[in-house]
Design an enzyme around this catalytic site. Structure first.
Site, short mmCIF file in Angstrom:
data_model
loop_
_atom_site.label_atom_id
_atom_site.label_comp_id
_atom_site.label_asym_id
_atom_site.label_seq_id
_atom_site.Cartn_x
_atom_site.Cartn_y
_atom_site.Cartn_z
N ASN A 165 38.81 33.15 44.04
CA ASN A 165 39.86 33.18 45.07
C ASN A 165 39.40 32.58 46.42
OD1 ASN A 165 41.33 36.29 43.88
ND2 ASN A 165 41.98 34.20 43.48
N ASP B 80 48.67 40.72 39.85
CA ASP B 80 48.99 39.30 40.04
C ASP B 80 50.48 39.10 40.32
OD1 ASP B 80 48.45 36.62 40.23
OD2 ASP B 80 48.28 36.27 38.08
C1 IPE Z 1 43.39 37.05 39.38
O1 IPE Z 1 44.56 36.43 39.83
C2 IPE Z 1 42.64 37.62 40.55
C3 IPE Z 1 43.27 38.77 41.21
C4 IPE Z 1 44.37 39.36 40.85
C5 IPE Z 1 42.55 39.29 42.34
P1 IPE Z 1 44.60 34.85 40.13
O2 IPE Z 1 45.99 34.59 40.57
O3 IPE Z 1 43.52 34.48 41.02
O4 IPE Z 1 44.32 34.24 38.68
P2 IPE Z 1 44.64 32.80 38.09
O5 IPE Z 1 44.13 31.78 39.05
O6 IPE Z 1 46.12 32.71 37.92
O7 IPE Z 1 43.95 32.79 36.75
C1 IPE Z 2 47.39 38.27 43.27
O1 IPE Z 2 48.55 37.58 43.59
C2 IPE Z 2 46.61 38.65 44.50
C3 IPE Z 2 45.32 37.95 44.66
C4 IPE Z 2 44.79 37.11 43.82
C5 IPE Z 2 44.58 38.23 45.87
P1 IPE Z 2 48.55 36.00 43.77
O2 IPE Z 2 48.26 35.70 45.20
O3 IPE Z 2 47.65 35.37 42.78
O4 IPE Z 2 50.06 35.65 43.46
P2 IPE Z 2 50.58 34.39 42.63
O5 IPE Z 2 49.91 34.43 41.30
O6 IPE Z 2 50.21 33.17 43.41
O7 IPE Z 2 52.05 34.61 42.53
MG MG Z 3 47.90 34.74 40.87
#
Ligand code: IPE
Ligand code: IPE
Ligand code: MG
Length: 249
Positions: free
Chosen positions: A77, A29
Site C-alpha cells: 500500500n 477492502d
Molecule cells: C488489501 O487491499 C490490503 C488491505 C485491505 C489493507 P488492497 O486493496 O491493497 O489489495 P489489492 O491491491 O486489491 O490486491
Molecule cells: C481498503 O480499501 C483499505 C486499504 C487498503 C487501506 P481500498 O482503499 O483498497 O478500497 P478500494 O479497493 O480502492 O475500493
Molecule cells: Mg482495495
C-alpha cells in the site's frame, strides 16, 4: 454516517454459540470504491471504514468471539498516492489516541503486526503506548496488521531463525512448525478460523500466508464501509454451515 451501538447485543438466536469461530480475520477492502460511488474523495471511505471496524470489534465482544485480526495497511500500500498514504497514517494515529480509553475500559488487548519500524515515528509512539497500556486486557484480542506483508513476515522469521542457528541456539533439525510460528509477527495467536474479504475481490493480497492454511474463506461483494452486523452475521452463518476436515475424511 456513523455507526453507533453502545449497548450489549446478544448473539442472534439462529447462530450457534458452540460453532462460532474463535478467531476471525478480515481484509477490509472497498473503502475507495465506496467513497467514489458516493461522489466523495477516497479518504472518506477510509473514515467510514474505521466506524465500521469499531462496531465489528464491539460486535465480536458482544457475541463472544475471542480474537479479531484486521488488515489495515499492506507492505504494497506504500505504492498509493502520497496524500492517501499520509492520510491513512494520520488517521491510524488519531483513531488510536481517541479510542485508547474506551479500549482500556472494554478490556481490549490491542496488538499490531507487521514491520512497525518503518511507520512514521508519531504513529509508532501511539502503537507502543496502546499495546503497553492494554497488554493485561483479556476481553478480546484485537490485532491490526499495519505495514504487514505475509512474504516479508515469513522472510523475517527465516532470518531470525537462521541467526539462532548461526549462534548455535537452534539446530536445523529442530526447526518445526511450532518454532517457525513462534517467529512470526502473529505469535502467539492461534490461526484464524474464518477469513472474510469484502468488496468482491477474491485474493489474499499477501495477508497471513502461513496462518490461513486451513481457514474457512468467505468472500462478499459488500464494500467494507457497508459491512455492518447483519453482513457479519451472514458470514458467521456461512461459516457454521462449513465442514472443516483438515485433510481427514
Ligand atoms: C488489501 O487491499 C490490503 C488491505 C485491505 C489493507 P488492497 O486493496 O491493497 O489489495 P489489492 O491491491 O486489491 O490486491
Ligand atoms: C481498503 O480499501 C483499505 C486499504 C487498503 C487501506 P481500498 O482503499 O483498497 O478500497 P478500494 O479497493 O480502492 O475500493
Ligand atoms: Mg482495495
Amino acid at each position: 454516517m456513523t455507526v453507533q451501538s453502545t449497548k450489549l447485543e446478544y448473539l442472534p438466536s439462529d447462530l450457534k454459540k458452540e460453532l462460532l469461530p474463535k478467531h476471525v480475520a478480515v481484509i477490509m477492502d472497498g473503502n475507495g470504491r465506496w467513497a467514489i460511488g458516493r461522489g466523495l474523495p477516497r479518504i472518506m471511505g477510509h473514515k467510514q471504514g474505521v466506524n465500521i471496524l469499531k462496531d465489528l470489534l464491539r460486535c465480536c465482544q458482544d457475541w463472544g468471539i475471542k480474537a479479531l485480526t484486521v488488515y489495515a495497511f499492506s507492505t504494497e500500500n506504500w505504492g498509493r498516492p502520497k496524500e492517501e498514504v499520509e492520510f491513512l497514517m494520520t488517521l491510524f494515529g488519531g483513531v488510536l489516541r481517541q479510542e485508547l480509553g474506551e479500549m482500556l475500559q472494554e478490556n481490549v488487548k490491542i496488538s499490531f503486526v507487521g514491520n512497525l519500524q518503518a511507520l512514521p515515528n508519531a504513529l509508532q509512539s501511539e502503537i507502543s503506548r496502546s499495546m503497553e497500556e492494554t497488554k493485561h486486557n483479556r476481553g478480546i484480542y484485537f490485532n491490526v496488521a499495519t505495514n504487514y506483508g505475509g512474504r516479508e513476515e515469513i522472510l523475517q522469521a527465516c532470518r531470525a531463525i537462521a541467526k539462532k542457528v548461526d549462534q548455535g541456539i537452534i539446530q536445523p533439525s529442530e526447526i518445526d512448525q511450532a518454532i517457525f510460528e513462534h517467529h512470526l509477527y502473529t505469535a502467539p495467536n492461534c490461526d484464524p478460523d474464518l477469513i472474510i474479504r469484502t468488496s468482491g475481490e477474491m485474493r489474499l493480497s499477501n495477508f497471513l500466508l502461513w496462518q490461513l492454511a486451513y481457514s474457512e474463506i468467505y468472500f462478499t461483494e459488500t464494500l467494507w464501509p457497508d459491512f455492518d452486523r447483519s453482513e457479519f452475521k451472514k458470514a458467521l452463518s456461512a461459516y457454521q454451515q462449513r465442514e472443516r476436515r483438515f485433510g481427514k475424511v
